[in-house]
Structure formats: structure tokens, C-alpha cells
Design a protein around this motif. Structure first.
Motif, mmCIF file in Angstrom:
data_model
loop_
_atom_site.group_PDB
_atom_site.id
_atom_site.type_symbol
_atom_site.label_atom_id
_atom_site.label_comp_id
_atom_site.label_asym_id
_atom_site.label_seq_id
_atom_site.Cartn_x
_atom_site.Cartn_y
_atom_site.Cartn_z
ATOM 1 N N PHE A 266 12.905 39.974 -37.304
ATOM 2 C CA PHE A 266 13.909 41.037 -37.268
ATOM 3 C C PHE A 266 14.312 41.358 -35.838
ATOM 4 C CE2 PHE A 266 12.670 42.412 -41.653
ATOM 5 C CZ PHE A 266 13.936 42.336 -42.187
ATOM 6 N N ALA A 267 13.341 41.423 -34.932
ATOM 7 C CA ALA A 267 13.647 41.740 -33.536
ATOM 8 C C ALA A 267 14.543 40.670 -32.930
ATOM 9 C CB ALA A 267 12.353 41.880 -32.743
ATOM 10 N N VAL A 268 14.233 39.403 -33.183
ATOM 11 C CA VAL A 268 15.057 38.316 -32.643
ATOM 12 C C VAL A 268 16.459 38.363 -33.253
ATOM 13 C CG1 VAL A 268 15.336 35.802 -32.605
ATOM 14 C CG2 VAL A 268 13.134 36.828 -32.045
ATOM 15 N N ALA A 269 16.541 38.627 -34.547
ATOM 16 C CA ALA A 269 17.849 38.681 -35.207
ATOM 17 C C ALA A 269 18.711 39.817 -34.657
ATOM 18 C CB ALA A 269 17.672 38.850 -36.714
ATOM 19 N N LEU A 270 18.095 40.913 -34.259
ATOM 20 C CA LEU A 270 18.868 42.032 -33.724
ATOM 21 C C LEU A 270 19.181 41.873 -32.241
ATOM 22 C CD1 LEU A 270 17.048 45.003 -35.474
ATOM 23 C CD2 LEU A 270 19.326 44.148 -35.961
ATOM 24 N N LEU A 271 18.258 41.302 -31.475
ATOM 25 C CA LEU A 271 18.431 41.255 -30.035
ATOM 26 C C LEU A 271 19.102 39.982 -29.524
ATOM 27 C CD1 LEU A 271 15.017 42.796 -28.970
ATOM 28 C CD2 LEU A 271 17.244 43.910 -29.059
ATOM 29 N N ALA A 272 19.065 38.900 -30.273
ATOM 30 C CA ALA A 272 19.637 37.628 -29.812
ATOM 31 C C ALA A 272 21.143 37.727 -29.540
ATOM 32 C CB ALA A 272 19.330 36.512 -30.801
ATOM 33 N N PRO A 273 21.955 38.304 -30.426
ATOM 34 C CA PRO A 273 23.390 38.401 -30.109
ATOM 35 C C PRO A 273 23.673 39.241 -28.860
ATOM 36 C CG PRO A 273 23.036 38.779 -32.443
ATOM 37 C CD PRO A 273 21.685 38.746 -31.808
ATOM 38 N N ALA A 274 22.941 40.340 -28.698
ATOM 39 C CA ALA A 274 23.149 41.175 -27.514
ATOM 40 C C ALA A 274 22.730 40.416 -26.257
ATOM 41 C CB ALA A 274 22.362 42.474 -27.637
ATOM 42 N N GLY A 275 21.623 39.678 -26.322
ATOM 43 C CA GLY A 275 21.181 38.885 -25.181
ATOM 44 C C GLY A 275 22.172 37.801 -24.823
ATOM 45 N N TRP A 276 22.749 37.174 -25.834
ATOM 46 C CA TRP A 276 23.748 36.123 -25.604
ATOM 47 C C TRP A 276 24.953 36.688 -24.861
ATOM 48 C CZ3 TRP A 276 24.170 30.933 -26.320
ATOM 49 C CH2 TRP A 276 25.447 30.387 -26.239
ATOM 50 N N ILE A 277 25.426 37.829 -25.315
ATOM 51 C CA ILE A 277 26.594 38.445 -24.682
ATOM 52 C C ILE A 277 26.264 38.846 -23.251
ATOM 53 C CG2 ILE A 277 28.109 40.470 -24.756
ATOM 54 C CD1 ILE A 277 27.885 40.257 -27.851
ATOM 55 N N LEU A 278 25.118 39.491 -23.036
ATOM 56 C CA LEU A 278 24.749 39.914 -21.683
ATOM 57 C C LEU A 278 24.563 38.726 -20.755
ATOM 58 C CD1 LEU A 278 22.264 42.816 -22.449
ATOM 59 C CD2 LEU A 278 24.546 42.994 -21.478
ATOM 60 N N HIS A 279 24.033 37.626 -21.266
ATOM 61 C CA HIS A 279 23.825 36.433 -20.451
ATOM 62 C C HIS A 279 25.144 35.803 -20.020
ATOM 63 C CE1 HIS A 279 21.828 32.843 -18.951
ATOM 64 N NE2 HIS A 279 22.669 32.118 -19.677
ATOM 65 N N HIS A 280 26.164 35.902 -20.864
ATOM 66 C CA HIS A 280 27.436 35.250 -20.595
ATOM 67 C C HIS A 280 28.498 36.182 -20.013
ATOM 68 C CE1 HIS A 280 25.589 32.253 -23.243
ATOM 69 N NE2 HIS A 280 26.281 31.397 -22.517
ATOM 70 N N ILE A 281 28.131 37.382 -19.597
ATOM 71 C CA ILE A 281 29.107 38.311 -19.014
ATOM 72 C C ILE A 281 29.804 37.706 -17.793
ATOM 73 C CG2 ILE A 281 29.284 40.476 -17.701
ATOM 74 C CD1 ILE A 281 27.627 41.807 -19.801
ATOM 75 N N PRO A 282 29.099 37.043 -16.867
ATOM 76 C CA PRO A 282 29.827 36.462 -15.728
ATOM 77 C C PRO A 282 30.908 35.461 -16.146
ATOM 78 C CG PRO A 282 27.485 36.489 -15.272
ATOM 79 C CD PRO A 282 27.659 36.904 -16.695
ATOM 80 N N GLU A 283 30.642 34.672 -17.172
ATOM 81 C CA GLU A 283 31.653 33.725 -17.658
ATOM 82 C C GLU A 283 32.858 34.468 -18.243
ATOM 83 O OE1 GLU A 283 30.020 30.908 -20.365
ATOM 84 O OE2 GLU A 283 28.239 30.596 -19.109
ATOM 85 N N TYR A 284 32.581 35.548 -18.962
ATOM 86 C CA TYR A 284 33.677 36.307 -19.558
ATOM 87 C C TYR A 284 34.537 36.948 -18.477
ATOM 88 C CZ TYR A 284 30.831 35.914 -23.806
ATOM 89 O OH TYR A 284 30.097 35.450 -24.851
ATOM 90 N N ARG A 285 33.928 37.375 -17.381
ATOM 91 C CA ARG A 285 34.680 38.010 -16.297
ATOM 92 C C ARG A 285 35.550 37.008 -15.553
ATOM 93 N NH1 ARG A 285 30.129 42.064 -13.764
ATOM 94 N NH2 ARG A 285 30.251 43.601 -15.429
ATOM 95 N N GLN A 286 35.115 35.736 -15.469
ATOM 96 C CA GLN A 286 35.864 34.731 -14.728
ATOM 97 C C GLN A 286 37.057 34.200 -15.498
ATOM 98 O OE1 GLN A 286 33.040 31.775 -13.635
ATOM 99 N NE2 GLN A 286 32.083 33.039 -12.040
#
Length: 77
Positions: free
Chosen positions: A49-69
Motif C-alpha cells: 500500500f505504501a509503495v502504491a501511494l508513494l510511487a506516483p508522487a516520487g516519480w513526479i518529484l524525481h522528474h520535476i527538472p525535466e518538466y521545467r525544461q
């Protein structure tokens, strides 16, 4: 006229309310579980459950620099 309508509606709503309460109470069990879940299974389930809830948020936070560029799409003219 309103008194007549109130008298006609009340018995119907009372019966429906009793049916709803009876249906809700019929799904509540007061017996102990047939098979107990051990601490290992509990830990596994909670970690899934923890992985299912936190994985999408982690993915987005990890890729923020790409989204900004990325260049913003130009508005259609």
C-alpha cells in the motif's frame, strides 16, 4: 393538503429506513476471523500500500527538472 401528504410519506420513509438499517447490520460480523494474519503478511500488505501511494508522487518529484525544461506549447492562432 400538506397534512395528508405528510401522513402518506412518513410510513414509506420509516419502512425504507428500517430496511437500510437491517441491511447494514447484516454485513457486520462479531465473530473472530477464521484465519489470522501474521506480522509478516501485515508488513507485506502495508508495504505494498505504501509503495502504491508513494510511487506516483516520487516519480513526479524525481522528474520535476525535466518538466521545467520542456518548452511550453504555443497557443493556437
Amino acid at each position: 393538503m400538506l397534512a395528508f401528504l405528510r401522513g402518506a410519506v412518513q410510513p414509506v420513509t420509516i419502512c425504507r429506513a428500517k430496511d437500510i438499517v437491517q441491511k447494514r447490520n447484516s454485513s457486520i460480523y462479531s465473530k473472530p476471523p477464521k484465519s489470522k494474519i501474521g506480522p509478516g503478511q501485515s508488513f507485506l500488505i502495508m508495504s505494498v500500500f505504501a509503495v502504491a501511494l508513494l510511487a506516483p508522487a516520487g516519480w513526479i518529484l524525481h522528474h520535476i527538472p525535466e518538466y521545467r525544461q520542456r518548452e511550453k506549447p504555443s497557443p493556437p492562432s
